[in-house]
Design a protein around this motif. Structure first.
Motif, PDB file in Angstrom:
ATOM      1  N   GLN A 129      73.840   8.793 127.650  1.00  0.00           N
ATOM      2  CA  GLN A 129      74.259   7.435 127.982  1.00  0.00           C
ATOM      3  C   GLN A 129      73.198   6.650 128.751  1.00  0.00           C
ATOM      4  N   ALA A 130      72.206   7.349 129.310  1.00  0.00           N
ATOM      5  CA  ALA A 130      71.370   6.761 130.359  1.00  0.00           C
ATOM      6  C   ALA A 130      70.718   5.444 129.952  1.00  0.00           C
ATOM      7  N   GLU A 131      70.163   5.389 128.764  1.00  0.00           N
ATOM      8  CA  GLU A 131      69.458   4.171 128.360  1.00  0.00           C
ATOM      9  C   GLU A 131      70.421   2.981 128.288  1.00  0.00           C
ATOM     10  N   ALA A 132      71.591   3.206 127.691  1.00  0.00           N
ATOM     11  CA  ALA A 132      72.589   2.139 127.580  1.00  0.00           C
ATOM     12  C   ALA A 132      73.092   1.718 128.961  1.00  0.00           C
ATOM     13  N   LEU A 133      73.227   2.699 129.871  1.00  0.00           N
ATOM     14  CA  LEU A 133      73.688   2.378 131.229  1.00  0.00           C
ATOM     15  C   LEU A 133      72.668   1.501 131.949  1.00  0.00           C
ATOM     16  N   CYS A 134      71.386   1.829 131.788  1.00  0.00           N
ATOM     17  CA  CYS A 134      70.332   1.017 132.426  1.00  0.00           C
ATOM     18  C   CYS A 134      70.416  -0.424 131.926  1.00  0.00           C
ATOM     19  N   ALA A 135      70.586  -0.582 130.632  1.00  0.00           N
ATOM     20  CA  ALA A 135      70.644  -1.929 130.063  1.00  0.00           C
ATOM     21  C   ALA A 135      71.851  -2.685 130.615  1.00  0.00           C
ATOM     22  N   ALA A 136      73.002  -2.002 130.702  1.00  0.00           N
ATOM     23  CA  ALA A 136      74.215  -2.668 131.178  1.00  0.00           C
ATOM     24  C   ALA A 136      74.106  -3.008 132.665  1.00  0.00           C
ATOM     25  N   LEU A 137      73.585  -2.073 133.452  1.00  0.00           N
ATOM     26  CA  LEU A 137      73.535  -2.280 134.906  1.00  0.00           C
ATOM     27  C   LEU A 137      72.473  -3.290 135.325  1.00  0.00           C
ATOM     28  N   ALA A 138      71.575  -3.634 134.401  1.00  0.00           N
ATOM     29  CA  ALA A 138      70.548  -4.632 134.724  1.00  0.00           C
ATOM     30  C   ALA A 138      71.188  -5.967 135.095  1.00  0.00           C
ATOM     31  N   ALA A 139      72.450  -6.193 134.692  1.00  0.00           N
ATOM     32  CA  ALA A 139      73.157  -7.409 135.083  1.00  0.00           C
ATOM     33  C   ALA A 139      73.529  -7.383 136.568  1.00  0.00           C
ATOM     34  N   LEU A 140      73.542  -6.198 137.175  1.00  0.00           N
ATOM     35  CA  LEU A 140      73.969  -6.065 138.571  1.00  0.00           C
ATOM     36  C   LEU A 140      72.815  -5.863 139.538  1.00  0.00           C
ATOM     37  N   THR A 141      71.783  -5.168 139.094  1.00  0.00           N
ATOM     38  CA  THR A 141      70.714  -4.785 140.022  1.00  0.00           C
ATOM     39  C   THR A 141      69.387  -4.681 139.279  1.00  0.00           C
ATOM     40  N   GLN A 142      68.300  -4.868 140.023  1.00  0.00           N
ATOM     41  CA  GLN A 142      66.962  -4.766 139.435  1.00  0.00           C
ATOM     42  C   GLN A 142      66.696  -3.337 138.973  1.00  0.00           C
ATOM     43  N   PRO A 143      66.237  -3.148 137.750  1.00  0.00           N
ATOM     44  CA  PRO A 143      65.834  -1.795 137.346  1.00  0.00           C
ATOM     45  C   PRO A 143      64.634  -1.363 138.184  1.00  0.00           C
ATOM     46  N   ALA A 144      64.719  -0.188 138.790  1.00  0.00           N
ATOM     47  CA  ALA A 144      63.612   0.308 139.617  1.00  0.00           C
ATOM     48  C   ALA A 144      62.637   1.069 138.734  1.00  0.00           C
ATOM     49  N   PRO A 145      61.355   1.122 139.166  1.00  0.00           N
ATOM     50  CA  PRO A 145      60.409   1.958 138.417  1.00  0.00           C
ATOM     51  C   PRO A 145      60.885   3.410 138.470  1.00  0.00           C
ATOM     52  N   ALA A 146      60.886   4.091 137.346  1.00  0.00           N
ATOM     53  CA  ALA A 146      61.355   5.478 137.311  1.00  0.00           C
ATOM     54  C   ALA A 146      60.712   6.159 136.115  1.00  0.00           C
ATOM     55  N   PRO A 147      60.562   7.487 136.192  1.00  0.00           N
ATOM     56  CA  PRO A 147      59.870   8.187 135.099  1.00  0.00           C
ATOM     57  C   PRO A 147      60.653   8.175 133.788  1.00  0.00           C
ATOM     58  N   ASP A 148      61.962   8.017 133.828  1.00  0.00           N
ATOM     59  CA  ASP A 148      62.745   8.020 132.593  1.00  0.00           C
ATOM     60  C   ASP A 148      64.075   7.306 132.832  1.00  0.00           C
ATOM     61  N   PHE A 149      64.852   7.149 131.762  1.00  0.00           N
ATOM     62  CA  PHE A 149      66.108   6.401 131.869  1.00  0.00           C
ATOM     63  C   PHE A 149      67.125   7.105 132.764  1.00  0.00           C
ATOM     64  N   VAL A 150      67.111   8.438 132.765  1.00  0.00           N
ATOM     65  CA  VAL A 150      68.075   9.169 133.599  1.00  0.00           C
ATOM     66  C   VAL A 150      67.847   8.834 135.069  1.00  0.00           C
ATOM     67  N   HIS A 151      66.576   8.910 135.511  1.00  0.00           N
ATOM     68  CA  HIS A 151      66.283   8.606 136.910  1.00  0.00           C
ATOM     69  C   HIS A 151      66.540   7.136 137.224  1.00  0.00           C
ATOM     70  N   ARG A 152      66.191   6.288 136.269  1.00  0.00           N
ATOM     71  CA  ARG A 152      66.409   4.858 136.502  1.00  0.00           C
ATOM     72  C   ARG A 152      67.907   4.559 136.637  1.00  0.00           C
ATOM     73  N   ALA A 153      68.702   5.129 135.735  1.00  0.00           N
ATOM     74  CA  ALA A 153      70.148   4.878 135.790  1.00  0.00           C
ATOM     75  C   ALA A 153      70.734   5.374 137.113  1.00  0.00           C
ATOM     76  N   LEU A 154      70.337   6.571 137.538  1.00  0.00           N
ATOM     77  CA  LEU A 154      70.859   7.122 138.795  1.00  0.00           C
ATOM     78  C   LEU A 154      70.496   6.231 139.978  1.00  0.00           C
ATOM     79  N   THR A 155      69.254   5.743 139.986  1.00  0.00           N
ATOM     80  CA  THR A 155      68.811   4.876 141.077  1.00  0.00           C
ATOM     81  C   THR A 155      69.621   3.583 141.089  1.00  0.00           C
ATOM     82  N   MET A 156      69.921   3.075 139.901  1.00  0.00           N
ATOM     83  CA  MET A 156      70.704   1.836 139.816  1.00  0.00           C
ATOM     84  C   MET A 156      72.142   2.068 140.283  1.00  0.00           C
TER      85      MET A 156
END
Ligand SMILES: [Zn+2]
Length: 200
Positions: A129-156
């Motif tokens: 789910q991670a990539e789709a979650l990052c895209a959806a959560l971008a409406a709420l918070t800035q995507p942080a730099p992260a090595p992959d979508f899993v880490h980015r989603a967790l940070t968000m």
């Protein structure tokens, strides 16, 4: 159909609020859009494992008198179709995927401790789910730099808050944090219902 009970307190506080059917009674039907309040229609029970609770909770159901379908009000601390609370799942994902704890160690350290296979299942679902979650959560918070979508989603999730993120994903987009079971994809409604209401 499940919608969210807009309440994020403890399990005990949730149970106390349930006594009053007027508390959070939906003012219209989310399925047929009938513009009148729904009728209280009893409860169903489901199991829940939270950090300080392991038992059965009641979920209030309402009935639409127009389309005769029910709507259940799920508390925000649970995810549809998963026994463990959002907090338990979040703590495990963070410990293993961000904290680097080994699977068995993170499962053993979970509150309450659990078989590692359960955590393995969540991780598999979360990765998918991670990539789709990052895209959806971008409406709420800035995507942080992260090595992959899993880490980015967790940070968000961490920066937005897990409950707030879940509320946004589920109530706003019908998106399940760990993905809907196949029979309920893509939006958590029975496929038979979707096809029944699809334009022909
Ligand atoms: Zn209706």
């Amino acid at each position: 159909m499940q919608i969210l009970h807009p309440f994020a307190g403890s399990v005990q506080q949730y149970a106390e609020q349930l006594a009053n059917p007027d508390c959070y009674r939906p003012g219209h039907c989310p399925q047929c859009q009938a513009k009148h309040p729904l009728t209280a229609h009893g409860f169903y029970t489901r199991t829940l494992i939270d950090t300080a609770f392991d038992g059965v909770i009641r979920v209030r159901r309402y009935l639409c008198q127009i389309c005769q379908r029910t709507v259940s009000l799920l508390p925000e601390f649970v995810l549809p179709y998963l026994r463990c609370s959002l907090t338990v799942i979040a703590l495990f994902l963070i410990a293993h995927l961000l904290g680097g704890q080994r699977l068995a160690a993170a499962a053993g350290a979970a509150s309450p401790p659990m078989p590692y296979q359960r955590g393995q299942f969540w991780i598999r679902r979360f990765r998918a789910q991670a990539e789709a979650l990052c895209a959806a959560l971008a409406a709420l918070t800035q995507p942080a730099p992260a090595p992959d979508f899993v880490h980015r989603a967790l940070t968000m999730f961490e920066s937005t808050g897990w409950i707030a993120s879940h509320r946004f994903l589920f109530a706003g987009m019908r998106c399940h944090l760990l993905g809907w079971p196949r029979s309920l994809a893509p939006d958590g409604r029975r496929a038979a219902l979707s096809s029944a209401i699809a334009p022909t």
